[in-house]
Motif scaffolding. Structure first.
Motif, PDB file in Angstrom:
ATOM      1  N   UNK B  85       0.826  -1.209   0.000  1.00 50.96           N
ATOM      2  CA  UNK B  85       0.000   0.000   0.000  1.00 50.96           C
ATOM      3  C   UNK B  85       0.855   1.251   0.000  1.00 50.96           C
ATOM      4  N   UNK B 106      -1.166  -0.996 -10.032  1.00 52.43           N
ATOM      5  CA  UNK B 106      -1.540  -1.697  -8.810  1.00 52.43           C
ATOM      6  C   UNK B 106      -2.740  -2.601  -9.039  1.00 52.43           C
ATOM      7  N   UNK B 108      -4.523  -4.398  -6.284  1.00 52.72           N
ATOM      8  CA  UNK B 108      -4.727  -4.845  -4.912  1.00 52.72           C
ATOM      9  C   UNK B 108      -6.048  -5.570  -4.805  1.00 52.72           C
ATOM     10  N   UNK B 109      -6.942  -5.272  -5.724  1.00 52.56           N
ATOM     11  CA  UNK B 109      -8.225  -5.932  -5.716  1.00 52.56           C
ATOM     12  C   UNK B 109      -8.706  -5.920  -7.146  1.00 52.56           C
ATOM     13  N   UNK B 112     -11.714  -2.963  -8.869  1.00 54.66           N
ATOM     14  CA  UNK B 112     -11.897  -1.699  -8.176  1.00 54.66           C
ATOM     15  C   UNK B 112     -12.311  -0.632  -9.180  1.00 54.66           C
ATOM     16  N   UNK B 131      -6.513   2.673 -13.559  1.00 50.32           N
ATOM     17  CA  UNK B 131      -5.254   1.967 -13.325  1.00 50.32           C
ATOM     18  C   UNK B 131      -4.076   2.688 -13.973  1.00 50.32           C
TER      19      UNK B 131
END
Lengths: 276, 422
Positions: B85, B106, B108-109, B112, B131
């Protein structure tokens, strides 16, 4: 491209260059909110036109037929509509910006993009909706003119985009301040609707500043929304010109709040995800 | 790009404040706002300072070269996700600094920023832009994204009508086609069905192996980590416990993580279950070098002079992975034990010569049983989890020079021949 992430970034460091690099995201976000606004309703995009027309009709009914306030000769409908159109633009930008941090925790917790992008996208989509409202307003203006209403076109009309800019800057500036404040003081969120309502009555939408006593008028001009509304009306009707004593305080207040808002927001957005 | 530094992390620490930080404390708020001092939580004297804050990372430093693929492993709360993060700028470090060369992407999920009302096509553009892709980039990759996701037929359907699998496939397709200089991926591969997971891993492999993208990868699947990353960093309570080649770090991690632990020698153990008709006293698994085979040996003792209808089950588990059973020795399968055995004795189980355990540590469960009167039915006499362990060194596999690269736990001897075909 080299990026340094520091523990203590100075509060005055505004990376506007980065926001510029993400400009296409501003338009994608505003496009998204416009595109999804009336999705799955039967009339669909027609609502973009129906909404302002219906609102104008309601104003006419309530303020044109039921309660008549002196407007300085301007047709009732135009008088109220011109005020409301600007007010809608303001609340659109202000309330959405004010909740842009606390309302998007899920998004910001998973992905990084400059946090200023969302508020700017609210400005963009707000301006589009304002444009549609303006089309309806102009249609009524032409109608009233053809029916012989005393509407003069003055050179002031050319400066109307400045009034719009003032509204947007006010909405953005105060919105950024509230957004930054809600990070630590969640209570600000609950004050927001009350604040907007109070602000609306403090703004000459349902009345004209010419009806206000000169002493109070000075206070009214401190409200940065009062000047653009009156200025806008002057452009449309050629009546009640707005002087420097109105413009200076409004522009000054907005400029200060906008700059303070930018820096405060910039500081708050850095670690807000750990707090909210 | 190779040889350059992609990411340099210098003394990064991250502190989280526990409890309420929303309390209105005006003097503190003002000084915080002026930036005079790091944010202090509102003073509460009844709670000691170290309980009010939590250091997710403590003074972490490392350098990652361009094109390297690095995995972060560690238990939950060890700080690996916090590190991701910080690197992806979602949260700032409390101390220290990070320098990153190039554009960061990134994941991370997955998904999103997807908007349910928008069509798949619109979401590809929106998500790509979030992104960090430019419009032109997305346009040029659009066909590849659609192809990879396999939702081409539904491109103009709002994604809220998608099945969750389709949703995830489209989202991963967008995210994995952005070509940043640094790609940060948190446990997002554990989505979708098995076939799609494999496709995701393949895609990640392609990205990692191409070598022009620095990949940071957090996963709890050591198999995926071994497949994707040459270097591995093990986080433990906010600090780097080990940093090096994936195999070595992953093995050390497994050892430490192991939920299996031999508490005490068998005869001292009290945590046993069963009626105690016969009990294990000592057990071992040893490699008989001259014979070239593994031998299991159990010393036992019974209450009576004889045990009737005995049965013995030995579960052999590879360290670190509960439920992952290497093999089972079970006397009931081949009539391994006679109908009666003496009250005190030693049981031997000889494993065939052509089977060997892969290097690693193994833990064995023991279950001694005896017939309960009903044919083919047994009652537990003595049951012990993780009764004993044994280690297998790299040389113990038939003297092979090199071992196959696999997560297999057993190896079999093999004879290879070639003949010419007409």
């Amino acid at each position: 491209m080299r990026k340094t992430i520091e523990a203590d970034e100075p509060w005055w460091k505004l990376d506007l260059q980065e926001v510029w690099a993400y400009r296409h995201l501003v338009f994608l976000f505003s496009g998204r909110s416009l595109a999804t606004m009336y999705k799955q309703s039967i009339l669909g995009r027609a609502w973009f036109v129906i909404q302002p027309v219906v609102t104008a009709g309601m104003f006419y009914l309530v303020f044109g037929l039921l309660m008549r306030v002196p407007t300085g000769g301007m047709p009732y409908l135009l008088f109220y509509m011109s005020g409301m159109v600007l007010w809608y633009l303001f609340t659109n930008v202000f309330t959405q910006t004010a909740t842009s941090l606390s309302g998007n925790v899920n998004l910001y917790g998973k992905i990084y993009f400059p946090r200023l992008v969302l508020p700017l996208s609210y400005v963009a989509s707000g301006l589009v909706l304002f444009g549609l409202n303006l089309v309806v307003l102009v249609a009524f203006w032409i109608l009233f003119r053809l029916r012989g209403a005393p509407l003069a076109v003055r050179p002031g009309i050319l400066l109307m985009p400045l009034a719009v800019a003032q509204v947007v800057a006010t909405g953005l500036g105060f919105g950024l301040c509230v957004a930054a404040a809600t990070v630590r003081f969640r209570d600000a969120k609950f004050l927001l609707p009350t604040l907007v309502q109070f602000w609306m009555f403090a703004t000459p939408i349902f009345y004209s500043t010419s009806q206000v006593s000169p002493a109070v008028r000075k206070l009214v001009w401190l409200n940065p929304m009062a000047m653009p509304v009156e200025f806008f009306r002057h452009g449309l009707s050629g009546m009640n010109p707005v002087g420097l004593e109105a413009m200076l305080p409004a522009v000054l207040v907005t400029a200060v709040v906008l700059v303070a808002g930018l820096f405060w927001f910039n500081r708050a957005q850095r670690d807000f995800i750990d707090i909210v | 790009m190779r040889g350059e530094t992609s990411i340099s992390i210098e003394g990064v620490s991250k502190r989280y404040q526990l409890g309420s930080v929303a309390r209105l404390n005006l003097p503190a708020a003002v000084s915080r706002w002026l930036g005079r001092r790091p944010a202090e939580p509102a003073a509460r004297l009844d709670v000691p300072l170290d309980e009010r804050e939590f250091w997710a990372l403590r003074d972490v430093s490392m350098t990652i070269g361009a094109g390297e693929s690095v995995a972060f492993i560690g238990a939950n709360g060890a700080g690996k996700s916090t590190m991701l993060k910080i690197l992806s700028r979602i949260t700032p470090p409390t101390r220290g600094r990070v320098e990153i060369n190039g554009r960061v992407g990134t994941m991370l999920e997955v998904g999103t920023g997807f908007h349910p009302e928008l069509t798949g096509r619109d979401n590809v553009f929106l998500n790509g832009a979030i992104l960090g892709m430019s419009r032109r980039e997305i346009e040029s990759k659009f066909d590849a994204i659609v192809e990879f996701s396999g939702v081409g037929r539904f491109l103009d359907t709002p994604v809220k009508r998608y099945s969750s699998g389709m949703y995830v496939r489209l989202a991963f397709a967008v995210a994995s086609h952005l070509e940043p200089d640094v790609l940060i991926v948190d446990e997002v591969l554990a989505v979708g069905d098995a076939a799609f997971q494999r496709k995701c891993i393949e895609r990640m492999k392609t990205i990692a192996r191409a070598g022009d993208v620095t990949v940071l990868f957090v996963s709890h699947s050591l198999a995926n980590v071994k497949m994707l990353c040459g270097r591995c960093v093990w986080f433990d309570s906010g600090q780097v416990r080990m940093d090096g080649e994936t195999e070595a770090v992953a093995d050390a991690y497994l050892q430490a993580q192991s939920v299996w632990k031999v508490e005490a020698p068998i005869h001292e153990r009290t945590d046993r279950k069963g009626d105690g008709r016969w009990r294990a006293e000592h057990a071992e698994m040893r490699y008989d070098e001259p014979a070239g085979r593994w031998i299991f040996q159990l010393d036992y003792a019974a209450e009576a002079a004889e045990v009737e209808e005995p049965a013995l089950v030995v579960g052999i588990h590879r360290s670190g992975v509960p439920g992952d059973c290497a093999t089972v020795l079970d006397s009931r399968c081949m009539g391994g034990l006679p109908a009666r055995i003496p009250g005190r004795g030693r049981i031997h189980v000889l494993l065939p010569r052509d089977v060997a355990f892969a290097p690693g540590e193994y833990f064995c469960d023991l279950t001694c049983m005896a017939g309960n009167g009903v044919v083919g039915n047994y009652a537990f006499s003595d049951q012990l989890k993780a009764a004993f362990s044994f280690k297998v060194g790299p040389g113990a596999v038939f003297g092979w020079d090199r071992l196959p690269l696999t997560s297999a736990v057993m190896h079999v001897r093999q004879d290879w021949t070639v003949e010419e075909r007409a």
